[in-house]
Scaffold this motif. Sequence first.
Motif, PDB file in Angstrom:
ATOM      1  N   ASP A 147     -12.690  20.465  14.709  1.00 34.94           N
ATOM      2  CA  ASP A 147     -13.429  21.360  15.602  1.00 34.94           C
ATOM      3  C   ASP A 147     -13.465  20.849  17.037  1.00 34.94           C
ATOM      4  O   ASP A 147     -14.199  21.393  17.871  1.00 34.94           O
ATOM      5  CB  ASP A 147     -14.877  21.532  15.101  1.00 34.94           C
ATOM      6  CG  ASP A 147     -14.934  22.280  13.765  1.00 34.94           C
ATOM      7  OD1 ASP A 147     -14.029  23.099  13.524  1.00 34.94           O
ATOM      8  OD2 ASP A 147     -15.872  22.023  12.992  1.00 34.94           O
ATOM      9  N   THR A 148     -12.682  19.836  17.326  1.00 30.14           N
ATOM     10  CA  THR A 148     -12.727  19.204  18.646  1.00 30.14           C
ATOM     11  C   THR A 148     -11.327  19.109  19.248  1.00 30.14           C
ATOM     12  O   THR A 148     -10.353  18.862  18.539  1.00 30.14           O
ATOM     13  CB  THR A 148     -13.319  17.786  18.549  1.00 30.14           C
ATOM     14  OG1 THR A 148     -14.631  17.871  17.978  1.00 30.14           O
ATOM     15  CG2 THR A 148     -13.400  17.128  19.923  1.00 30.14           C
ATOM     16  N   VAL A 149     -11.252  19.320  20.558  1.00 34.72           N
ATOM     17  CA  VAL A 149     -10.017  19.067  21.313  1.00 34.72           C
ATOM     18  C   VAL A 149     -10.325  17.963  22.309  1.00 34.72           C
ATOM     19  O   VAL A 149     -11.240  18.087  23.131  1.00 34.72           O
ATOM     20  CB  VAL A 149      -9.533  20.329  22.049  1.00 34.72           C
ATOM     21  CG1 VAL A 149      -8.260  20.018  22.834  1.00 34.72           C
ATOM     22  CG2 VAL A 149      -9.287  21.475  21.075  1.00 34.72           C
ATOM     23  N   ARG A 150      -9.596  16.868  22.226  1.00 36.17           N
ATOM     24  CA  ARG A 150      -9.813  15.725  23.105  1.00 36.17           C
ATOM     25  C   ARG A 150      -8.850  15.808  24.295  1.00 36.17           C
ATOM     26  O   ARG A 150      -7.647  15.958  24.100  1.00 36.17           O
ATOM     27  CB  ARG A 150      -9.601  14.421  22.340  1.00 36.17           C
ATOM     28  CG  ARG A 150     -10.595  14.205  21.210  1.00 36.17           C
ATOM     29  CD  ARG A 150     -10.284  12.976  20.373  1.00 36.17           C
ATOM     30  NE  ARG A 150      -9.019  13.108  19.640  1.00 36.17           N
ATOM     31  CZ  ARG A 150      -7.904  12.478  19.941  1.00 36.17           C
ATOM     32  NH1 ARG A 150      -7.866  11.642  20.974  1.00 36.17           N
ATOM     33  NH2 ARG A 150      -6.811  12.657  19.230  1.00 36.17           N
ATOM     34  N   LEU A 151      -9.397  15.718  25.504  1.00 33.76           N
ATOM     35  CA  LEU A 151      -8.576  15.874  26.704  1.00 33.76           C
ATOM     36  C   LEU A 151      -9.013  14.898  27.793  1.00 33.76           C
ATOM     37  O   LEU A 151     -10.207  14.659  27.978  1.00 33.76           O
ATOM     38  CB  LEU A 151      -8.690  17.303  27.256  1.00 33.76           C
ATOM     39  CG  LEU A 151      -8.168  18.427  26.358  1.00 33.76           C
ATOM     40  CD1 LEU A 151      -8.575  19.775  26.938  1.00 33.76           C
ATOM     41  CD2 LEU A 151      -6.658  18.347  26.204  1.00 33.76           C
ATOM     42  N   PRO A 152      -8.052  14.360  28.555  1.00 34.92           N
ATOM     43  CA  PRO A 152      -8.402  13.544  29.716  1.00 34.92           C
ATOM     44  C   PRO A 152      -8.795  14.438  30.895  1.00 34.92           C
ATOM     45  O   PRO A 152      -8.628  15.657  30.837  1.00 34.92           O
ATOM     46  CB  PRO A 152      -7.104  12.793  30.010  1.00 34.92           C
ATOM     47  CG  PRO A 152      -6.034  13.731  29.558  1.00 34.92           C
ATOM     48  CD  PRO A 152      -6.592  14.447  28.355  1.00 34.92           C
ATOM     49  N   ARG A 153      -9.253  13.833  31.960  1.00 32.12           N
ATOM     50  CA  ARG A 153      -9.679  14.589  33.145  1.00 32.12           C
ATOM     51  C   ARG A 153      -8.558  14.698  34.172  1.00 32.12           C
ATOM     52  O   ARG A 153      -8.812  14.986  35.353  1.00 32.12           O
ATOM     53  CB  ARG A 153     -10.908  13.951  33.781  1.00 32.12           C
ATOM     54  CG  ARG A 153     -12.121  13.842  32.877  1.00 32.12           C
ATOM     55  CD  ARG A 153     -13.403  14.192  33.622  1.00 32.12           C
ATOM     56  NE  ARG A 153     -13.562  15.628  33.755  1.00 32.12           N
ATOM     57  CZ  ARG A 153     -14.211  16.211  34.770  1.00 32.12           C
ATOM     58  NH1 ARG A 153     -14.689  15.471  35.756  1.00 32.12           N
ATOM     59  NH2 ARG A 153     -14.320  17.521  34.816  1.00 32.12           N
ATOM     60  N   THR A 154      -7.322  14.520  33.754  1.00 34.87           N
ATOM     61  CA  THR A 154      -6.172  14.648  34.647  1.00 34.87           C
ATOM     62  C   THR A 154      -6.195  16.002  35.346  1.00 34.87           C
ATOM     63  O   THR A 154      -6.452  17.035  34.719  1.00 34.87           O
ATOM     64  CB  THR A 154      -4.869  14.521  33.845  1.00 34.87           C
ATOM     65  OG1 THR A 154      -4.925  13.335  33.059  1.00 34.87           O
ATOM     66  CG2 THR A 154      -3.668  14.480  34.766  1.00 34.87           C
ATOM     67  N   LEU A 155      -5.921  16.013  36.648  1.00 36.17           N
ATOM     68  CA  LEU A 155      -5.936  17.259  37.406  1.00 36.17           C
ATOM     69  C   LEU A 155      -4.610  18.000  37.251  1.00 36.17           C
ATOM     70  O   LEU A 155      -3.532  17.415  37.422  1.00 36.17           O
ATOM     71  CB  LEU A 155      -6.192  16.969  38.886  1.00 36.17           C
ATOM     72  CG  LEU A 155      -7.531  16.311  39.227  1.00 36.17           C
ATOM     73  CD1 LEU A 155      -7.624  16.056  40.723  1.00 36.17           C
ATOM     74  CD2 LEU A 155      -8.696  17.165  38.746  1.00 36.17           C
ATOM     75  N   LEU A 156      -4.695  19.295  36.933  1.00 35.75           N
ATOM     76  CA  LEU A 156      -3.515  20.165  36.837  1.00 35.75           C
ATOM     77  C   LEU A 156      -3.702  21.354  37.764  1.00 35.75           C
ATOM     78  O   LEU A 156      -4.822  21.759  38.073  1.00 35.75           O
ATOM     79  CB  LEU A 156      -3.308  20.648  35.408  1.00 35.75           C
ATOM     80  CG  LEU A 156      -3.070  19.596  34.323  1.00 35.75           C
ATOM     81  CD1 LEU A 156      -2.741  20.276  32.997  1.00 35.75           C
ATOM     82  CD2 LEU A 156      -1.952  18.630  34.705  1.00 35.75           C
ATOM     83  N   GLN A 157      -2.580  21.938  38.157  1.00 31.58           N
ATOM     84  CA  GLN A 157      -2.589  23.074  39.079  1.00 31.58           C
ATOM     85  C   GLN A 157      -1.733  24.189  38.460  1.00 31.58           C
ATOM     86  O   GLN A 157      -0.615  24.441  38.884  1.00 31.58           O
ATOM     87  CB  GLN A 157      -2.024  22.625  40.438  1.00 31.58           C
ATOM     88  CG  GLN A 157      -2.386  23.490  41.611  1.00 31.58           C
ATOM     89  CD  GLN A 157      -2.088  22.793  42.936  1.00 31.58           C
ATOM     90  OE1 GLN A 157      -1.754  21.613  42.964  1.00 31.58           O
ATOM     91  NE2 GLN A 157      -2.198  23.509  44.025  1.00 31.58           N
ATOM     92  N   PRO A 158      -2.246  24.859  37.420  1.00 32.51           N
ATOM     93  CA  PRO A 158      -1.404  25.730  36.585  1.00 32.51           C
ATOM     94  C   PRO A 158      -0.755  26.878  37.350  1.00 32.51           C
ATOM     95  O   PRO A 158      -1.336  27.455  38.266  1.00 32.51           O
ATOM     96  CB  PRO A 158      -2.373  26.233  35.514  1.00 32.51           C
ATOM     97  CG  PRO A 158      -3.740  26.026  36.074  1.00 32.51           C
ATOM     98  CD  PRO A 158      -3.637  24.841  36.969  1.00 32.51           C
ATOM     99  N   LEU A 159       0.448  27.200  36.897  1.00 32.47           N
ATOM    100  CA  LEU A 159       1.342  28.116  37.593  1.00 32.47           C
ATOM    101  C   LEU A 159       1.966  29.078  36.583  1.00 32.47           C
ATOM    102  O   LEU A 159       2.415  28.650  35.528  1.00 32.47           O
ATOM    103  CB  LEU A 159       2.425  27.283  38.292  1.00 32.47           C
ATOM    104  CG  LEU A 159       3.554  27.945  39.043  1.00 32.47           C
ATOM    105  CD1 LEU A 159       3.018  28.728  40.229  1.00 32.47           C
ATOM    106  CD2 LEU A 159       4.528  26.862  39.529  1.00 32.47           C
TER     107      LEU A 159
END
Length: 243
Positions: A147-159
């Motif tokens: 029930d969990t998605v683990r993610l870092p705080r890396t910045l993305l700029q989706p396109l």
Amino acid sequence: MEFAVIGGTGLIGSQVVRDLNAAGHDAVPHALSTGVDVITGEGLDAALAGAEVVVNLTNSPTFDEASPEFFRTSMDNLVAGAVRADAGHVVVLSIVGVDRVPELDYYRAKTLQEDVLKAGPVPYSIVRATQFMEFIDAVLSWTADGDTVRLPRTLLQPLAAAEVAATVAEVAAGAPLNGTLDLAGPEVYPLDELGRITLAARGDTRSVTVDGSAGLFAVVRPDVLVAGEGARIASTRYTDWLR
């Protein structure tokens, strides 16, 4: 103009072919499925015959330590083929910040692809794009656990992929840049926030937990994949694309 689009049946390639043909050019898609193998060279000369511009949108089948050899061999073969075909322009699609992530095999491999093209005798253009909106679901799947998605705080700029394809087609139809154009989405998100927005839009009740060691982007310094000054900024916002 005559275009050979190698990798022309994929997400970006099929749209590049469509956009070029809609603009009145003659763009032909080529891929392994059409008999063109960029590693062995099979079918390559026939695919490039008569092409004024070669657009390379092929991708490595893996993201691991095998990817550098794929990009080295395929780019060597494509540049040599372009020379034999007397093509005047080779275009490749790369990644914003790709040369600033030596920790990742795939990013080193894409940097190698760029270097092979730059060192070759054919005028070239490189379009570097930020992460595609279409791939965010896959990014979430890499570190989903119950029930969990683990993610870092890396910045993305989706396109949006459609805007990537339109820019590649525009650059391919123009004079060679002999340089690089960066293309990015209009907004920057920490990856964990992007995950929460995506799950909410999908009606997915899983929660997102910040984990600085999770997934492919965990080793990326926070702002490396964000476009810098001088980048072209696309118009499609991620929340609008989700809708």
